[in-house]
Design an enzyme around this catalytic site. Sequence first.
Site, PDB file in Angstrom:
ATOM      1  NE  ARG A   1      -1.761   5.189   8.685  1.00  0.00           N
ATOM      2  CZ  ARG A   1      -3.032   4.863   8.461  1.00  0.00           C
ATOM      3  NH1 ARG A   1      -3.394   4.407   7.285  1.00  0.00           N
ATOM      4  NH2 ARG A   1      -3.944   5.031   9.395  1.00  0.00           N
TER       5      ARG A   1
ATOM      6  NE  ARG B   1      -3.539  -2.563   2.182  1.00  0.00           N
ATOM      7  CZ  ARG B   1      -4.578  -2.899   2.927  1.00  0.00           C
ATOM      8  NH1 ARG B   1      -4.989  -2.088   3.876  1.00  0.00           N
ATOM      9  NH2 ARG B   1      -5.220  -4.022   2.708  1.00  0.00           N
TER      10      ARG B   1
ATOM     11  NE  ARG C   1      -2.922  -0.913  10.642  1.00  0.00           N
ATOM     12  CZ  ARG C   1      -3.757   0.021  10.183  1.00  0.00           C
ATOM     13  NH1 ARG C   1      -5.063  -0.104  10.408  1.00  0.00           N
ATOM     14  NH2 ARG C   1      -3.298   1.044   9.521  1.00  0.00           N
TER      15      ARG C   1
ATOM     16  CD  GLU D   1      -9.444  -0.817   9.313  1.00  0.00           C
ATOM     17  OE1 GLU D   1      -9.546   0.418   9.228  1.00  0.00           O
ATOM     18  OE2 GLU D   1      -9.537  -1.583   8.344  1.00  0.00           O
TER      19      GLU D   1
END
Length: 437
Positions: free
Chosen positions: A290, A275, A402, A362
Amino acid sequence: MIDLKLLRDDPDRVRESQRRRGEDPSVVDRLLDADELRRAAETSFAALRGEQNALSKHIGHLQGRLKKAADGEKEQAQAELDAAMAGTSDLAERVRAADARRVAAETDATALLSQLSNVIDPHAPVGGEDDFVLVELVGTPRDFAAEGITVRDHVEIGEALGAIDIERGAKVSGSRFYYLTGIGALLEFALVNHAIALACGNGFTPVIPPALVKPSAMEGTGFLGQASENVYRLEADDMYLVGTAEVPLAAYHSDEILEATSLPRRYVGYSPCFRREAGSGGRDTRGIFRVHWFDKVEMFTYSHPDDAENEHARLLGWEKQYFDSLEIPYRVIDVASGDLGASAARKFDIEAWVPSQERYREVTSTSNCTEFQARRLRIRMRDEDGVRPLATLNGTLVAITRTIVALLENHQQADGSVRVPVALRPYLGGREVLTPL
RNA sequence: GGAGGAUUCGCCUAGUGGCCUAGGGCGCACGCUUGGAAAGCGUGUUGGGGGAAACUCCUCAGGGGUUCGAAUCCCCUAUCCUCCGCCA
């Protein structure tokens, strides 16, 4: 793409859906007009083409007769043939023109259709990112102060364990990259094996999919719309690095017709995810929360449309089961309309408690894409009523980075070690605790 | 990267410019036959668009071209197979 019949029969529903998403409802009306034109062009082309087909067939007959004709009849047969041939060029020209109009009208309509996002589930909360509805709160965050522990974040813990190396990640690949080393690497395998075992136990077929795909796969899953700025593209080969295994798992059955009796078909894929994180500015710059690349275990279901809503609940159930087993506090949210991807009609996220940030973040996401992706990828099912699009759904079982963040931080202990949740121990050779080097 | 060959309705296959713009076999479905079954016989069997319907158009890997007309001829692309080179 959405169903054109729904658009014609109930355009208000589609307009309302666009509004709730914060997208342009006027596309609906432009598409209705384009569709009208397309149908008219189709009809006039078919008429001309039919005329040409009939004439062609007639000419074929006449030529056959000419070949077999006796000498005395040749002149007569030739004359008939010549008569039939007169005007064929002109007709061919008109057919060509009508065909060009048809193709143009079709292109216009398709372009507009591809701009429309999926029609939102009426139960999805309306609003933006902050307008989610809290569905459930599971577990209780530890009171670290009461335990006499000064909370350390995953970077501190991970580096002490020799599990995460961010500096060298940056040295080699740049910001938002990392190495998982030693127990960190083993942790990934443990989390993955645990997830795959859970999925296989529930009838999923394990899949290692390609992480590099053609534009059609990316397009079909809906990632080249507003999400395209977050996708890595290899210019030299016109290929894309997937942001999730959802892409190759959805495209797996593209252009196929599946027997309805074979549904639901459940696949669980393990793949790297890439990403670009364009537009995420300076958010979450510390650590591995992230990053530009991580590995993930993703569930994917091909479902009968009537069963999609139930399947969505089941996927969420398996996600919860996984996080329950890791003994990490979390909450489940019903994501609001403005924050759904183009393909999703409804989406639930699991947000894990992150002690260093003192908030829920999240970690998984499950979407019901109804028939939207299936239409784009031409995946259909056949039952007694015929052939029609099926529904696709996806859900994260574990996104490695995560989950490691949540795991290390929630299970940290006063001496700098990390407790291994019971369910994970068999996958770590029975280890009960991770200790600093 | 180089050289050849292939791609037709689930599977196998016929079809080298019109007189079938797709024929046959297998499989499958339904029916006849039978005490029941098998065999046999008959019918049906790609998907999509338009139309209230009758019906019609598109679809022979994909895209372009030649032609009044293309599964068939030409060009490009994709995939698979064989051989050579390189390589985890």
